[in-house]
Every structure is written in C-alpha cells, then in structure tokens.
Write an enzyme that holds these catalytic residues in place. Structure first.
Site, PDB file in Angstrom:
ATOM      1  N   ASP A 154      -2.199   2.153  -4.688  1.00 49.73           N
ATOM      2  CA  ASP A 154      -3.465   2.567  -4.090  1.00 49.73           C
ATOM      3  C   ASP A 154      -4.517   1.477  -4.274  1.00 49.73           C
ATOM      4  O   ASP A 154      -4.425   0.640  -5.184  1.00 49.73           O
ATOM      5  CB  ASP A 154      -3.959   3.869  -4.733  1.00 49.73           C
ATOM      6  CG  ASP A 154      -3.072   5.059  -4.383  1.00 49.73           C
ATOM      7  OD1 ASP A 154      -2.437   5.028  -3.306  1.00 49.73           O
ATOM      8  OD2 ASP A 154      -2.996   5.997  -5.203  1.00 49.73           O
ATOM      9  N   HIS A 174       0.821  -1.217   0.000  1.00 49.83           N
ATOM     10  CA  HIS A 174       0.000   0.000   0.000  1.00 49.83           C
ATOM     11  C   HIS A 174       0.854   1.267   0.000  1.00 49.83           C
ATOM     12  O   HIS A 174       0.334   2.367  -0.249  1.00 49.83           O
ATOM     13  CB  HIS A 174      -0.922   0.006   1.226  1.00 49.83           C
ATOM     14  CG  HIS A 174      -2.269   0.579   0.953  1.00 49.83           C
ATOM     15  ND1 HIS A 174      -2.495   1.551   0.001  1.00 49.83           N
ATOM     16  CD2 HIS A 174      -3.480   0.327   1.502  1.00 49.83           C
ATOM     17  CE1 HIS A 174      -3.777   1.865  -0.019  1.00 49.83           C
ATOM     18  NE2 HIS A 174      -4.403   1.142   0.885  1.00 49.83           N
TER      19      HIS A 174
END
Length: 438
Positions: free
Chosen positions: A412, A408
C-alpha cells in the site's frame, strides 16, 4: 560425399541449453580445425564455439535468437575431400550422414568486448566492391556487409573507422584488427578517395539490421514481465546526506587499512536491511502458482550493475548479517566480477530486494522497474549541494534523492512511504545504524 553431425557441446555447470547469438560461418564455407563457428549464450556466459575438425559446412541448424538444447545437432559437415577429415573416410560411406558422438568442440572465452547479441550476423558472404583507380592512383574500397569479430568492431568504433571502407586481409574476407589500425593510419588497408569522382562513386549507406538476441533480449523480457505483471507506483523523497558524507570521510582511512574502498553503498544497504526488518512485507515475493505470499527469511540484496553485457544484478547474500566493511568488500568483489564477465551463477540469483544506483550519472530522479518477482526497488541518485533548513536557518547541505518503486498489488502507498522514511532516517543519522548492527 560423407556427412557428419556436430552437436552443441555440454559446457558444464548444469547448462542444458543455449541461445544462438551470432553465426560466424555460413553454409558452404570450408572451415579449418578450431575455427570459430558460432557465439552461443547460456545462463552462465556467452561463449564462442569452434569447429572440432576441418570440413565443409553443409547445414546450419538454427538461426540467431533460437534456443538449442545441449547435444542437439548444431552443424552438419561434409568431407571437404582432403586428408583433414579422416573420420569421414574411415566410415566407408558415401553421401550418408555420420553421427559424431565423440568429443565435440570446445566453448571458450566470455564475449565481453561488445554487447552479446548485438553484433552483426554474417548471414551472407560480404560483397566487396573495388572502384577503379582515381586520378591520384589510389583505389577506393567499399563493402556493404563487412565481416568482423566483435573485438574488431570495438576497435573500429574507438578509432572512428567505418568498417565498410576497410579492405579485409583475413580468411574468407574477414576484417582484422590490424586492417582497422592500418586503415586509421592511412596504411595499406586505407582506401581514402583522392578525387571528387571517387567520393561520389561510393553507394549510399544503408541502415544496418542486427538480430535482437542474447543478453539484451533476456533483459528486455525480464523488464517486460515486470511492467506487465507488477502494478508499479513510485515514491520520491529527499535525503540530507551531509552526516553520511562526514561519517564516510572519517571511516575511509580505517577501511583502506583493511584494503577496502568505502563507498556510500554499504551504508545504503545497511539502511535498507534495517527498514526491511521493520516492514517485512517489502521482503516478500508473490507465488502466483499457489497464490501465496512468501515472506523471505533472509535479506539478500541485489545491486544493479551496468556491464558490457547489459544490466546485471549481483546479489549480496545475508546482507543483514554483515558489517559495513564486510558489505563494502562484498560489493567490490561482486561489481568487479560482473564488469569482467566472470560472475558466478550463485551470485546472480536469489535477491529479495534490489538497489540500483547510477552514481555520478544519477540525475534528478527516475522510476526504477521492479526486479520481478520482488515487490520493491530503491533507486539512488547523485548527491548535490542544495539549500536545506536546519534549526530554522537555511544552510548548504548535501541532498540525495531516493526513488522507490513498489508493486501496488502487495504494498500500500502509506506502507511504501513509511519504508522510505525509515531508510532516510537511517541515512540522515548514520550513527544509529551501528546501534542495530549485528
């Protein structure tokens, strides 16, 4: 008494160090020429190193789990006082250490019969206990620390034999394969108690502690690095594999004519590469030393494979330039070599994205751990018959769940989801992949 040093030999192929997996001798032992002494794991393989000549073990330099540099002293020998160690006598020294810079021992054979690093370490001599004859005239036998090779231990597991109850016949009290087989058949090595008294005389079994070393420890370190560095998040979605199954069935005879076994994996690899071309961020690595995001120019796809040595990731180089049948051939080669313990170093490095599949044992879904420093991984699960909706009607379809984990910090959520749906679109309409095939 003359002493001489034995150094960790150079096993070639650029190896500079090795991790001690397990000692097969102990200080004070008298060894013979070419007797196995130690198992050492390098970046290439786990090998057994034998004694270069006969002598007495004076010192062992290093413990299980310790990394030793090539040409570092591994064992110090003493002349056992026999003609079998002429080099020590020829030196004309008494009580001095002689450095042996000549040919050392040879490193032979991949250890594939048990998980490298998970075998017991014979740190002390086994203590055998003979119980007096029971009423039936047979003797029971118990050894709380049996000494045996990984191959012998594997045989014992397969035959359901407790090594602690097998009387050894090998050198220095080592249990051999023949001892295990004979014990399982009730032969001379068998020590079945013949009375309740004999059974109750056996001591309670203790837990066994073994060094956590070798390939298993390296895998653990890699997994720990990934989970402690990458910020994992997982996306799971269904894929209707009905059309994929139909296409594979049609193409299988043509593939077999080329001597290739066609599985679903080549199609999945092709679908992943197509999606990576659309979402270039998924084919990157983060260079934390320079704080740069590196966009990889090629698509090298790692295929996680379970082996006797642990989880390995052979790499399909330039997967984007290969046809379905070429991918199938390369997957078969890499998988076969990994399971046989014969993978080459160049086949185990350089991946830009990884696929992991448990096949028939794939379960419902999982959260795969990223093959760091990559930024994503695809987990493929078992295809199951399930009700699906087509053209407003409920029919039986073949559904496969895909689990994708992403870093992450780089990827995204909506990008990861879009990447997953591109893979699914290719697999649900596999004919489209041929339009984009290089």
């Amino acid at each position: 008494m003359a002493r001489w040093e034995f150094k960790l030999p150079d096993v070639g192929e650029g190896v500079t160090e090795g991790e001690i997996v397990q000692w097969l001798v102990k200080e004070g032992d008298i060894v013979t020429d070419d007797q196995p002494m130690v198992e050492v794991m390098t970046d290439k393989a786990t090998v057994t190193i034998a004694a270069p000549r006969a002598g007495r073990i004076a010192e062992l330099r290093g413990k299980a789990g310790q990394v030793v540099q090539v040409h570092a002293v591994l064992v110090v020998f003493e002349d056992a006082g026999s003609a079998s160690a002429p080099a020590a006598h020829a030196n004309g020294t008494n009580g001095t250490t002689k450095k042996d810079d000549g040919p050392a021992a040879t490193a032979v054979g991949d250890i594939r019969e048990s998980l490298p690093g998970m075998g017991p370490s014979p740190a002390s001599s086994p203590k055998a206990h003979s119980v007096p004859p029971a009423s039936g005239g047979l003797q029971t036998y118990f050894n709380d620390k049996p000494l045996a090779t990984p191959a012998t231990r594997k045989t014992a597991r397969e035959l359901g034999v407790d090594l602690k109850s097998v009387r050894p016949s090998g050198a220095q009290g080592r249990v051999t394969k023949d001892d295990v087989v004979a014990h399982s058949r009730g032969g001379p090595s068998s020590s079945q108690p013949t009375s309740h008294t004999a059974m109750s005389s056996a001591p309670q079994l203790d837990d066994e502690r073994v060094p956590f070393v070798g390939m298993r420890r390296r895998i653990a370190a890699k997994m720990q690095q990934s989970t402690q560095t990458a910020a994992h998040f997982t996306f799971v979605e269904e894929c209707d594999a009905t059309a994929l199954m139909s296409l594979r069935t049609k193409l299988r005879p043509a593939a077999e004519a080329h001597g290739v076994k066609l599985t679903f994996l080549p199609f999945i690899v092709k679908a992943v590469v197509n999606a990576l071309k659309r979402h270039k961020i998924l084919n990157t690595t983060l260079d934390e030393t320079t704080n740069e995001l590196v966009y990889r120019a090629s698509h090298h796809i790692g295929i996680a494979a379970s082996t006797d040595s642990g989880l390995m990731v052979p790499v399909i180089k330039d997967a984007g330039r290969r046809s379905i049948i070429d991918l199938a051939r390369e997957i078969d080669r890499l998988g076969s070599e990994a399971k046989a313990g014969k993978s080459k170093a160049q086949d185990l490095s350089g991946s830009t994205f990884t696929i992991t599949s448990l096949g028939a044992e794939g379960g419902l879904f999982a959260t795969p751990i990223i093959n760091f420093p990559e930024v994503g991984i695809l987990g493929v699960h078992r295809i199951k018959e399930r009700p699906v909706v087509k053209d407003g009607a409920i029919v039986i379809g073949h559904v496969m769940l895909l689990s994708l984990s992403f870093d992450h910090r780089i990827v995204d959520g909506h990008v990861g989801a879009a990447f997953a749906y591109d893979i699914i679109a290719s697999l649900e309409n596999p004919e489209r992949m041929f339009l984009e095939m290089v």
